[in-house]
Write a protein that holds these residues in place. Sequence first.
Motif, PDB file in Angstrom:
ATOM      1  N   MET A  46      37.206  53.718  32.748  1.00 61.95           N
ATOM      2  CA  MET A  46      36.968  52.649  31.794  1.00 61.95           C
ATOM      3  C   MET A  46      36.165  53.136  30.605  1.00 61.95           C
ATOM      4  SD  MET A  46      36.298  49.031  33.634  1.00 61.95           S
ATOM      5  CE  MET A  46      37.406  48.613  34.955  1.00 61.95           C
ATOM      6  N   SER A  47      36.337  54.378  30.256  1.00 63.23           N
ATOM      7  CA  SER A  47      35.635  54.862  29.066  1.00 63.23           C
ATOM      8  C   SER A  47      36.513  54.554  27.864  1.00 63.23           C
ATOM      9  CB  SER A  47      35.401  56.365  29.179  1.00 63.23           C
ATOM     10  OG  SER A  47      36.650  57.009  29.294  1.00 63.23           O
ATOM     11  N   GLY A  48      35.995  54.797  26.683  1.00 64.54           N
ATOM     12  CA  GLY A  48      36.792  54.559  25.488  1.00 64.54           C
ATOM     13  C   GLY A  48      36.401  53.260  24.833  1.00 64.54           C
ATOM     14  N   GLY A  49      37.418  52.463  24.448  1.00 66.31           N
ATOM     15  CA  GLY A  49      37.183  51.270  23.645  1.00 66.31           C
ATOM     16  C   GLY A  49      36.778  50.067  24.474  1.00 66.31           C
ATOM     17  N   PRO A  50      36.799  48.919  23.817  1.00 61.65           N
ATOM     18  CA  PRO A  50      36.498  47.676  24.510  1.00 61.65           C
ATOM     19  C   PRO A  50      37.509  47.409  25.618  1.00 61.65           C
ATOM     20  CG  PRO A  50      36.815  47.319  22.129  1.00 61.65           C
ATOM     21  CD  PRO A  50      37.117  48.750  22.394  1.00 61.65           C
ATOM     22  N   LEU A  51      37.098  46.577  26.591  1.00 60.27           N
ATOM     23  CA  LEU A  51      37.957  46.278  27.730  1.00 60.27           C
ATOM     24  C   LEU A  51      39.037  45.267  27.364  1.00 60.27           C
ATOM     25  CD1 LEU A  51      35.513  45.878  30.743  1.00 60.27           C
ATOM     26  CD2 LEU A  51      36.513  47.956  29.762  1.00 60.27           C
ATOM     27  N   THR A  52      40.166  45.395  28.042  1.00 54.76           N
ATOM     28  CA  THR A  52      41.188  44.349  27.972  1.00 54.76           C
ATOM     29  C   THR A  52      40.759  43.206  28.884  1.00 54.76           C
ATOM     30  OG1 THR A  52      42.399  45.229  29.846  1.00 54.76           O
ATOM     31  CG2 THR A  52      42.980  46.110  27.671  1.00 54.76           C
ATOM     32  N   ARG A  53      41.461  42.087  28.775  1.00 52.92           N
ATOM     33  CA  ARG A  53      41.155  40.949  29.653  1.00 52.92           C
ATOM     34  C   ARG A  53      41.344  41.326  31.118  1.00 52.92           C
ATOM     35  NH1 ARG A  53      44.171  35.669  28.006  1.00 52.92           N
ATOM     36  NH2 ARG A  53      45.901  36.899  28.780  1.00 52.92           N
ATOM     37  N   GLU A  54      42.369  42.142  31.369  1.00 56.47           N
ATOM     38  CA  GLU A  54      42.646  42.538  32.754  1.00 56.47           C
ATOM     39  C   GLU A  54      41.512  43.415  33.292  1.00 56.47           C
ATOM     40  OE1 GLU A  54      44.885  42.485  30.277  1.00 56.47           O
ATOM     41  OE2 GLU A  54      46.094  40.838  31.083  1.00 56.47           O
ATOM     42  N   GLN A  55      40.999  44.312  32.443  1.00 57.21           N
ATOM     43  CA  GLN A  55      39.891  45.167  32.887  1.00 57.21           C
ATOM     44  C   GLN A  55      38.629  44.334  33.143  1.00 57.21           C
ATOM     45  OE1 GLN A  55      40.231  47.819  29.500  1.00 57.21           O
ATOM     46  NE2 GLN A  55      40.836  49.526  30.820  1.00 57.21           N
ATOM     47  N   MET A  56      38.396  43.343  32.285  1.00 56.51           N
ATOM     48  CA  MET A  56      37.255  42.447  32.510  1.00 56.51           C
ATOM     49  C   MET A  56      37.423  41.705  33.833  1.00 56.51           C
ATOM     50  SD  MET A  56      37.005  41.004  28.601  1.00 56.51           S
ATOM     51  CE  MET A  56      36.287  39.445  29.022  1.00 56.51           C
ATOM     52  N   ALA A  57      38.636  41.225  34.075  1.00 57.45           N
ATOM     53  CA  ALA A  57      38.897  40.477  35.310  1.00 57.45           C
ATOM     54  C   ALA A  57      38.634  41.357  36.534  1.00 57.45           C
ATOM     55  CB  ALA A  57      40.333  39.964  35.318  1.00 57.45           C
ATOM     56  N   ARG A  58      39.020  42.636  36.431  1.00 57.83           N
ATOM     57  CA  ARG A  58      38.813  43.553  37.548  1.00 57.83           C
ATOM     58  C   ARG A  58      37.317  43.762  37.819  1.00 57.83           C
ATOM     59  NH1 ARG A  58      41.715  47.912  39.914  1.00 57.83           N
ATOM     60  NH2 ARG A  58      43.434  47.620  38.464  1.00 57.83           N
ATOM     61  N   LEU A  59      36.546  43.909  36.743  1.00 59.73           N
ATOM     62  CA  LEU A  59      35.093  44.084  36.884  1.00 59.73           C
ATOM     63  C   LEU A  59      34.454  42.878  37.571  1.00 59.73           C
ATOM     64  CD1 LEU A  59      33.372  45.364  33.631  1.00 59.73           C
ATOM     65  CD2 LEU A  59      33.652  46.540  35.821  1.00 59.73           C
ATOM     66  N   VAL A  60      34.835  41.686  37.116  1.00 59.24           N
ATOM     67  CA  VAL A  60      34.284  40.470  37.716  1.00 59.24           C
ATOM     68  C   VAL A  60      34.628  40.446  39.204  1.00 59.24           C
ATOM     69  CG1 VAL A  60      34.388  37.950  37.749  1.00 59.24           C
ATOM     70  CG2 VAL A  60      34.425  39.151  35.555  1.00 59.24           C
ATOM     71  N   ALA A  61      35.890  40.737  39.501  1.00 59.20           N
ATOM     72  CA  ALA A  61      36.349  40.687  40.897  1.00 59.20           C
ATOM     73  C   ALA A  61      35.533  41.635  41.775  1.00 59.20           C
ATOM     74  CB  ALA A  61      37.841  41.023  40.962  1.00 59.20           C
ATOM     75  N   GLU A  62      35.256  42.824  41.233  1.00 51.46           N
ATOM     76  CA  GLU A  62      34.519  43.821  42.029  1.00 51.46           C
ATOM     77  C   GLU A  62      33.093  43.367  42.332  1.00 51.46           C
ATOM     78  OE1 GLU A  62      37.000  47.685  40.330  1.00 51.46           O
ATOM     79  OE2 GLU A  62      34.937  47.344  39.654  1.00 51.46           O
ATOM     80  N   ASP A  63      32.541  42.519  41.460  1.00 55.92           N
ATOM     81  CA  ASP A  63      31.157  42.073  41.656  1.00 55.92           C
ATOM     82  C   ASP A  63      31.030  40.830  42.538  1.00 55.92           C
ATOM     83  OD1 ASP A  63      30.188  44.128  40.191  1.00 55.92           O
ATOM     84  OD2 ASP A  63      29.613  42.946  38.430  1.00 55.92           O
ATOM     85  N   ILE A  64      32.150  40.221  42.893  1.00 53.79           N
ATOM     86  CA  ILE A  64      32.069  39.030  43.750  1.00 53.79           C
ATOM     87  C   ILE A  64      31.913  39.486  45.200  1.00 53.79           C
ATOM     88  CG2 ILE A  64      33.339  37.023  44.611  1.00 53.79           C
ATOM     89  CD1 ILE A  64      34.649  36.818  41.832  1.00 53.79           C
ATOM     90  N   PRO A  65      30.821  39.061  45.847  1.00 52.68           N
ATOM     91  CA  PRO A  65      30.590  39.549  47.210  1.00 52.68           C
ATOM     92  C   PRO A  65      31.712  39.150  48.168  1.00 52.68           C
ATOM     93  CG  PRO A  65      28.616  38.476  46.315  1.00 52.68           C
ATOM     94  CD  PRO A  65      29.736  38.192  45.359  1.00 52.68           C
ATOM     95  N   ALA A  66      32.021  40.045  49.103  1.00 53.23           N
ATOM     96  CA  ALA A  66      33.031  39.752  50.129  1.00 53.23           C
ATOM     97  C   ALA A  66      32.641  38.478  50.864  1.00 53.23           C
ATOM     98  CB  ALA A  66      33.149  40.924  51.097  1.00 53.23           C
ATOM     99  N   GLY A  67      33.627  37.683  51.221  1.00 52.15           N
ATOM    100  CA  GLY A  67      33.374  36.468  51.995  1.00 52.15           C
ATOM    101  C   GLY A  67      32.930  35.280  51.168  1.00 52.15           C
TER     102      GLY A  67
END
Lengths: 237, 217
Positions: free
Chosen positions: B1-22
């Motif tokens: 994820m280096s380089g320019g600003p994130l796409t919406r999909e990349q932002m969505a992936r980041l949010v998803a990764e931070d949501i605790p399991a369960g």
Amino acid sequence: MSRLTIAPGPDEALAGVQDGATVLIGGFGTAGQPMELIDALRRTGAQHLTVVNNNAGNGDRGLAALLAGGQVRKIICSFPRQSDSYVFDELYRAGRIELEVVPQGNLAERIRAGGAGLGGFYTPTGVGTLLAEGKEVRRLGGRDYLLELPITADLALVKALRSDRMGNLVYRRTARNFGPIMCTAAATAVVQISELVDTGAIDPEAVVTPGIYVDRVVVVPDADPASTEVTRMGQGQ
Amino acid sequence: MSGGPLTREQMARLVAEDIPAGSYVNLGIGQPTLVSDYLPAERGIVLHTENGMLGMGPVAVGDEVDPDLINAGKVPVTELPGAAYFHHADSFAMMRGGHLDVCVLGAFQVAANGDLANWHTGAPDAIPAVGGAMDLATGARDVYVMMTLFGKDGRPKLVPRCTYPLTGLACVSRVYTDHGVFLLTGGEVAVQRTFGITLAELGRRLDVPLTAAPGGA
């Protein structure tokens, strides 16, 4: 003998509706919207109605048609503006309908409170916003709450999947939405159902709305494909 | 994820990764719904939709489309094993009662103190429509916002104080944007990560004091 009235058709189910009535109308968008009962309400010609619904009509049918006929004086809802709410939008911009916007959860709880005999409730939702204007704020346990008042009505129009001859109801998936609470908060609850079954045919453990809350049912088979048309995508809440 | 600003999909992936399991999670209408594409079943995250369902599955296609099974955006969806249906008062009681772990919302503006504005532009000719926005902002235990950091006019949407009408007070804890991730605590804004921009440059373009989050930025 149950006191439930099993009406032969939607028009008979709405006998006695008065001008100036407050009407709770179930549905979230078109899911659970009692389209045939709304059409029958329109045919009663009743005027100066106050309607409570999550939205303010979609397209040209159902609630939108009732609005277009000029029969509704005021609408209480959470989300009037949608991509296909043009009937309401035009009336509102012309100053021909009054709007009370209520956060969706407060709307639901006000109806629930109305049916449960409460004088109101304190809620954190809306504190510090435009929708708190004119409302009592009370600090309880270190947090601010708004006083919200109950909603009761003369009439509720609801759609369910099935009723027995006692008025015990079962709904279908997310079409349940406001149905159970609206049945509790109206002097007369009228429910359109896809199917009437014998008393005893619904497992008592599966009853969602007990028949005590239901006054009239009318069987409306899911025959009209347009009434189950899915609204276009991405219309907001 | 280096380089320019994130796409919406990349932002969505980041949010998803931070949501605790369960977690029990509500995804707001619009961009936040993309988060569901990055929540693998094995993480046991259950989606709530405020029109009355837990255990919501992906968007329905073809024969799966059922007009009685829709999400809060009125899009036809599917149900997963273990799903439950309930009426509106129950649905918002579980939200208001603090049972929902996370909600992800879009925003017009977020203030440094966590105030959220996402329901109304305040324009005189706008028809106000709030839906469940205030209930979600007030009720969920953690409110994550997902938005572009700058508006189409170039003005920052992370601000010292919201100028649009508020949805909820001091409710946002994390802001995921195309240029960085911000953690909001007690009026402080810590930059956790940046994308295509330096912390110093962010500091120049935003009108809020920034710090670097420990181990971040």
